[in-house]
Design a protein around this motif. Sequence first.
Motif, PDB file in Angstrom:
ATOM      1  N   ARG A   1      -5.430 -13.231   3.969  1.00 17.93           N
ATOM      2  CA  ARG A   1      -6.327 -12.115   3.687  1.00 17.93           C
ATOM      3  C   ARG A   1      -7.568 -12.654   3.024  1.00 17.93           C
ATOM      4  O   ARG A   1      -7.469 -13.210   1.921  1.00 17.93           O
ATOM      5  CB  ARG A   1      -5.661 -11.184   2.683  1.00 17.93           C
TER       6      ARG A   1
ATOM      7  N   LEU B   1       3.952 -10.396   0.522  1.00 12.50           N
ATOM      8  CA  LEU B   1       4.221  -8.984   0.282  1.00 12.50           C
ATOM      9  C   LEU B   1       5.230  -8.833  -0.859  1.00 12.50           C
ATOM     10  O   LEU B   1       6.299  -9.444  -0.834  1.00 12.50           O
ATOM     11  CB  LEU B   1       4.769  -8.334   1.554  1.00 12.50           C
TER      12      LEU B   1
ATOM     13  N   TRP C   1       0.204  -6.687  -1.429  1.00 18.12           N
ATOM     14  CA  TRP C   1       0.019  -8.095  -1.120  1.00 18.12           C
ATOM     15  C   TRP C   1      -0.451  -8.821  -2.373  1.00 18.12           C
ATOM     16  O   TRP C   1      -1.399  -8.387  -3.010  1.00 18.12           O
ATOM     17  CB  TRP C   1      -1.025  -8.269  -0.018  1.00 18.12           C
TER      18      TRP C   1
ATOM     19  N   ALA D   1      -2.577  -8.386   7.771  1.00 16.17           N
ATOM     20  CA  ALA D   1      -2.267  -8.060   6.390  1.00 16.17           C
ATOM     21  C   ALA D   1      -2.809  -6.678   6.103  1.00 16.17           C
ATOM     22  O   ALA D   1      -3.627  -6.482   5.214  1.00 16.17           O
ATOM     23  CB  ALA D   1      -2.867  -9.096   5.455  1.00 16.17           C
TER      24      ALA D   1
END
Lengths: 326, 326
Positions: A17, A24, A121, A111
């Motif tokens: 990301r 996660l 996340w 993501a």
Amino acid sequence: MTQSVVIGLSAVIVAIRAGEAVVLTVRPHAAASDRGSALTGLPFGPFDPENHRTFEIALREFVSEQTRFDLGYVEQLYTFGNKGRDTPRAEVGAGAARVVSVCYLALTPNAVDTDAPDSAWAPWSRFFPWEDWRQGRPALIDETIAPALRTWAGTDEERLARARLLFALDDAGWNEERVLDRYELLYEAGLAPEANRDRARERGEAAAEPAALSPALGEPMLSDHRRILATGLGRLRGKLKYRPVVFELMPPEFTLSALQRAVEAIVGVSLHKQNFRRVVERIDLVEGLGRMDTETGGRPAELFRFRRELLTQRPAGGLSLPMQRD
Amino acid sequence: MTQSVVIGLSAVIVAIRAGEAVVLTVRPHAAASDRGSALTGLPFGPFDPENHRTFEIALREFVSEQTRFDLGYVEQLYTFGNKGRDTPRAEVGAGAARVVSVCYLALTPNAVDTDAPDSAWAPWSRFFPWEDWRQGRPALIDETIAPALRTWAGTDEERLARARLLFALDDAGWNEERVLDRYELLYEAGLAPEANRDRARERGEAAAEPAALSPALGEPMLSDHRRILATGLGRLRGKLKYRPVVFELMPPEFTLSALQRAVEAIVGVSLHKQNFRRVVERIDLVEGLGRMDTETGGRPAELFRFRRELLTQRPAGGLSLPMQRD
DNA sequence: TCAAAAGTGTTATCCTTACACCCATGT
DNA sequence: ACATGGGTGTAAGGATAACACTTTTGA
């Protein structure tokens, strides 16, 4: 009169990301049985032998239930069964059931925000700050970890040797794959808050306050989830080098720099730009699309795609990692 | 009303004997519940959460009970939990308990006779004859496997591609690590007797007679033990290349040829003698002892030992495999 | 025009591969 | 003497690492 066994499933779900490697996490809803439960954990769920034909089916099911998020690439990581593992409260067990956790590593290119309120996340450097060498050797190692380990080792040569080898002290080289060994060394040395908590629980006491330097040594997690996460990170770092798994983390089209940033985020070191490009071209698993990405700041970069077709036609290797020295 | 789960432990125990790679098998004592039970299996035993703190402790205990044999190097392989796995009769379970098997790979330098009457060392080429390429490409592949797979694939391009890739058909290269994929392809194609047996059991019928070509396609095993064995062999073949695990299979003193024969027996290919020696010298994990082994036939060979001390001092890699072309 | 990031070229070095050859023992 | 296996040298080719340099955009 055998005690019953409950199988739990956990997942280390990794994505990229904004150029960062994220994992996660879930924060189980506050409950009386959870002392000091600002702690996050990995997604986990029970395995019900009645309804689930395989572990993987069960895994995909509870992950999409908990996080409204579908898994892509999945591989089994490890099965933990040690006595004394903290029993996650979500496992419904009759009294003192022994919980065995079958853990998986999952990779995904999306993501996306999970819109489930209790999952998020998190960059994994939050849990393992000493693993990120992209800006050079982390000060944390020499300022905090090394002195603490030396105190713990005393004159024990074996302990000293392990500390040196794993944390690259005294000019030893850094081996980015040994994430689990490093975490276990810190745990053993009492430098992970989980260690104090587990020891207290064994004696039947309430959990002690975390040691003073805990916050610097990475955010702790529920149960043994940080150990599981370390296992997953280590496995992924190793696998990158002999299987083309990075591409499971990339969108369908990407620039070579984005690919490099993804690899760097995972292995935690900086790579030599020019040589990285050559390596990627040589393995011949990407294909230029002729189109450009103009959002990059400087000169526009060509977009590439992963030639996934080739996986069914020839063996397939990973990427070698041309390190960038400072 | 959840169905109960029983945890079983299995072990792929590997040794080198007279230059051959062998694996420890057990033949459960004849029992009424075992149809056609000339079949051997891997050592397995139940995991009792009451008495066993860790899987590994339980594993070492039941292996030494069953075979009077102590394990050396041990690592976890995989955990199998699919519904429909054959329930090994030694697992005591209430009725239809689901059996989950946590499987281990173990390596030992002492392939001593086990004096337990029901256990024996068997070369693994007995179970996977197509995996031994030391004398060149096995005739079995082109004479039996390839035609059968082509019949099974028909015009299905995806099936054909898998068969080509895994069994090195049409000039594709042989990848010695993909032992499990090859076994699963044969299973899927109905070329492993286990497949017919499992399908029959699913339909509640008695097991069908093994297909005609079964004996050529490797001796079948109990339950899914051949799948577990394939997993272990594949893992070991891969691991050799990046960790110095061969030495876990060697006696304290050995000649370089004995080392080479051990590696060859495991990876199933012939290696280039001169270059193998160079590779071994370069990794610098062995030390000449100055003494000679005169039992070799030709010129006496120098004895070497593994410098195990070094493992605690530096990262440690595996052996690259300089292939011998014919 | 300059900063920023993309992309190319070239070289020294090391590792792998392949080939040729010599050495020490038993029969 | 010769077969058998042990052991050494060397040169070609490929991969890696380190270097310097050009190109194309936005501010």
